[in-house]
Scaffold this active site. Sequence first.
Site, PDB file in Angstrom:
ATOM      1  N   LYS A  13       0.827  -1.222   0.000  1.00 38.88           N
ATOM      2  CA  LYS A  13       0.000   0.000   0.000  1.00 38.88           C
ATOM      3  C   LYS A  13       0.853   1.260   0.000  1.00 38.88           C
ATOM      4  O   LYS A  13       0.593   2.184  -0.757  1.00 38.88           O
ATOM      5  CB  LYS A  13      -0.911   0.049   1.248  1.00 38.88           C
ATOM      6  CG  LYS A  13      -1.871  -1.099   1.386  1.00 38.88           C
ATOM      7  CD  LYS A  13      -2.778  -0.897   2.592  1.00 38.88           C
ATOM      8  CE  LYS A  13      -2.047  -0.830   3.925  1.00 38.88           C
ATOM      9  NZ  LYS A  13      -1.470  -2.104   4.363  1.00 38.88           N
ATOM     10  N   ARG A  88      -8.865   1.533   9.463  1.00 31.34           N
ATOM     11  CA  ARG A  88      -8.406   0.178   9.746  1.00 31.34           C
ATOM     12  C   ARG A  88      -9.387  -0.576  10.638  1.00 31.34           C
ATOM     13  O   ARG A  88      -9.126  -1.726  10.974  1.00 31.34           O
ATOM     14  CB  ARG A  88      -7.074   0.279  10.495  1.00 31.34           C
ATOM     15  CG  ARG A  88      -5.861  -0.247   9.756  1.00 31.34           C
ATOM     16  CD  ARG A  88      -4.707  -0.022  10.698  1.00 31.34           C
ATOM     17  NE  ARG A  88      -3.500  -0.717  10.374  1.00 31.34           N
ATOM     18  CZ  ARG A  88      -2.568  -0.262   9.553  1.00 31.34           C
ATOM     19  NH1 ARG A  88      -2.758   0.861   8.896  1.00 31.34           N
ATOM     20  NH2 ARG A  88      -1.456  -0.931   9.390  1.00 31.34           N
ATOM     21  N   ARG A 122      12.131  -6.078   4.608  1.00 30.94           N
ATOM     22  CA  ARG A 122      11.963  -4.645   4.315  1.00 30.94           C
ATOM     23  C   ARG A 122      12.987  -3.790   5.080  1.00 30.94           C
ATOM     24  O   ARG A 122      13.281  -4.028   6.234  1.00 30.94           O
ATOM     25  CB  ARG A 122      10.545  -4.226   4.712  1.00 30.94           C
ATOM     26  CG  ARG A 122      10.292  -2.746   4.512  1.00 30.94           C
ATOM     27  CD  ARG A 122       8.853  -2.450   4.396  1.00 30.94           C
ATOM     28  NE  ARG A 122       8.127  -2.598   5.653  1.00 30.94           N
ATOM     29  CZ  ARG A 122       6.815  -2.349   5.775  1.00 30.94           C
ATOM     30  NH1 ARG A 122       6.121  -1.983   4.718  1.00 30.94           N
ATOM     31  NH2 ARG A 122       6.222  -2.504   6.926  1.00 30.94           N
ATOM     32  N   ARG A 155      12.144  -1.742  10.590  1.00 30.12           N
ATOM     33  CA  ARG A 155      11.127  -1.244  11.518  1.00 30.12           C
ATOM     34  C   ARG A 155      10.955  -2.232  12.672  1.00 30.12           C
ATOM     35  O   ARG A 155      10.919  -3.428  12.444  1.00 30.12           O
ATOM     36  CB  ARG A 155       9.782  -1.096  10.783  1.00 30.12           C
ATOM     37  CG  ARG A 155       9.615   0.239  10.123  1.00 30.12           C
ATOM     38  CD  ARG A 155       8.446   0.289   9.195  1.00 30.12           C
ATOM     39  NE  ARG A 155       7.198  -0.280   9.706  1.00 30.12           N
ATOM     40  CZ  ARG A 155       6.037  -0.241   9.037  1.00 30.12           C
ATOM     41  NH1 ARG A 155       5.987   0.346   7.857  1.00 30.12           N
ATOM     42  NH2 ARG A 155       4.954  -0.771   9.527  1.00 30.12           N
ATOM     43  N   ARG A 166       0.501  -8.322  13.620  1.00 30.08           N
ATOM     44  CA  ARG A 166      -0.149  -7.390  12.689  1.00 30.08           C
ATOM     45  C   ARG A 166      -1.103  -8.122  11.745  1.00 30.08           C
ATOM     46  O   ARG A 166      -2.163  -7.615  11.402  1.00 30.08           O
ATOM     47  CB  ARG A 166       0.912  -6.619  11.890  1.00 30.08           C
ATOM     48  CG  ARG A 166       1.478  -5.446  12.687  1.00 30.08           C
ATOM     49  CD  ARG A 166       2.858  -5.074  12.227  1.00 30.08           C
ATOM     50  NE  ARG A 166       2.898  -4.509  10.897  1.00 30.08           N
ATOM     51  CZ  ARG A 166       3.966  -4.559  10.104  1.00 30.08           C
ATOM     52  NH1 ARG A 166       5.066  -5.161  10.510  1.00 30.08           N
ATOM     53  NH2 ARG A 166       3.932  -3.999   8.920  1.00 30.08           N
TER      54      ARG A 166
HETATM   55  P1  ADP Z   1       1.586  -1.787   7.779  1.00 27.14           P
HETATM   56  O1  ADP Z   1       0.421  -1.570   6.865  1.00 27.14           O
HETATM   57  O2  ADP Z   1       2.827  -2.194   7.090  1.00 27.14           O
HETATM   58  O3  ADP Z   1       1.258  -2.654   8.979  1.00 27.14           O
HETATM   59  P2  ADP Z   1       1.507   1.037   8.617  1.00 27.14           P
HETATM   60  O4  ADP Z   1       2.689   1.863   8.352  1.00 27.14           O
HETATM   61  O5  ADP Z   1       0.273   1.302   7.840  1.00 27.14           O
HETATM   62  O6  ADP Z   1       2.008  -0.450   8.462  1.00 27.14           O
HETATM   63  O7  ADP Z   1       1.127   1.123  10.169  1.00 27.14           O
HETATM   64  C1  ADP Z   1       2.079   0.863  11.172  1.00 27.14           C
HETATM   65  C2  ADP Z   1       1.406   0.897  12.546  1.00 27.14           C
HETATM   66  O8  ADP Z   1       0.852   2.196  12.807  1.00 27.14           O
HETATM   67  C3  ADP Z   1       0.227  -0.067  12.730  1.00 27.14           C
HETATM   68  O9  ADP Z   1       0.647  -1.385  13.055  1.00 27.14           O
HETATM   69  C4  ADP Z   1      -0.509   0.619  13.898  1.00 27.14           C
HETATM   70  O10 ADP Z   1       0.143   0.407  15.128  1.00 27.14           O
HETATM   71  C5  ADP Z   1      -0.362   2.090  13.548  1.00 27.14           C
HETATM   72  N1  ADP Z   1      -1.489   2.548  12.681  1.00 27.14           N
HETATM   73  C6  ADP Z   1      -1.392   2.969  11.388  1.00 27.14           C
HETATM   74  N2  ADP Z   1      -2.598   3.305  10.894  1.00 27.14           N
HETATM   75  C7  ADP Z   1      -3.490   3.083  11.887  1.00 27.14           C
HETATM   76  C8  ADP Z   1      -4.898   3.229  11.997  1.00 27.14           C
HETATM   77  N3  ADP Z   1      -5.647   3.649  10.970  1.00 27.14           N
HETATM   78  N4  ADP Z   1      -5.478   2.909  13.190  1.00 27.14           N
HETATM   79  C9  ADP Z   1      -4.748   2.494  14.219  1.00 27.14           C
HETATM   80  N5  ADP Z   1      -3.423   2.321  14.188  1.00 27.14           N
HETATM   81  C10 ADP Z   1      -2.783   2.601  13.038  1.00 27.14           C
END
Ligand code: ADP
Length: 212
Positions: A13, A88, A122, A155, A166
């Site tokens: 994404k 999410r 990554r 990360r 996750r």
């Molecule tokens: P990925 O899609 O690779 O898991 P992201 O960079 O989108 O990673 O998100 C990393 C972290 O940031 C998530 O695991 C969560 O802890 C937090 N996060 C991101 N977006 C949201 C959201 N919309 N609601 C709650 N937590 C979020």
Amino acid sequence: MKLIFLGPPGAGKGTLAGLVSKEQGIPQISTGDIFREAIKKETPLGKKVKEIVGRGDLVPDELTVSLVQERLAQDDVKKGYILDGFPRTIPQAEALAGFQKIDAVINFLTPDDVVIQRLSGRRICKTCGAIYHVQNMPPKKEGVCDKCSGPLYTRPDDQIESIKNRLDVYRKQTEPLIRYYRDKKLLHDVDSVTTPEQTQKLIRGALQGLRK
Ligand code: ADP
């Protein structure tokens, strides 16, 4: 065009949001990037979310929604935007519907084994945020960013235990959004297993009928 990119962690994404953002001339809004930036700068928000993000759990809805609402009040989003990683949860989607009308949701389809392979390899540039992969997209010089020469890091939530968490969190809390947006006739499924360029082509096709 107001777009949501939906999919499991590691679906690509973020990478695709970057590419499509350039192509369409609309900003990419990534909640994950916003949280990571806050953690890096040790702001009050960063301190609050550091452990949650590190574990791979979700930041509370209320906090996340108000952050996005603030971001979407800025001037640069008038023509449209890509929401990458938001919403999410169903409550986040319902809150968003209260203040924005979305044009389309791109649903990234990526099998678990591909996700795990991508996330565990990554690497991210600490300075500019560029994304690499030790096998799929290695930098020219190991551990160094091609674009800005910044150092690359893994990360904390790309450690195997957090990756598994996750995926679990995605399945329980985020996957219900597929049905939610399908029912609203906004969902476009896109395979995301080959190259970013191929996925970008599929997204372009999905968006063709919607262009405004
Ligand atoms: P990925 O899609 O690779 O898991 P992201 O960079 O989108 O990673 O998100 C990393 C972290 O940031 C998530 O695991 C969560 O802890 C937090 N996060 C991101 N977006 C949201 C959201 N919309 N609601 C709650 N937590 C979020």
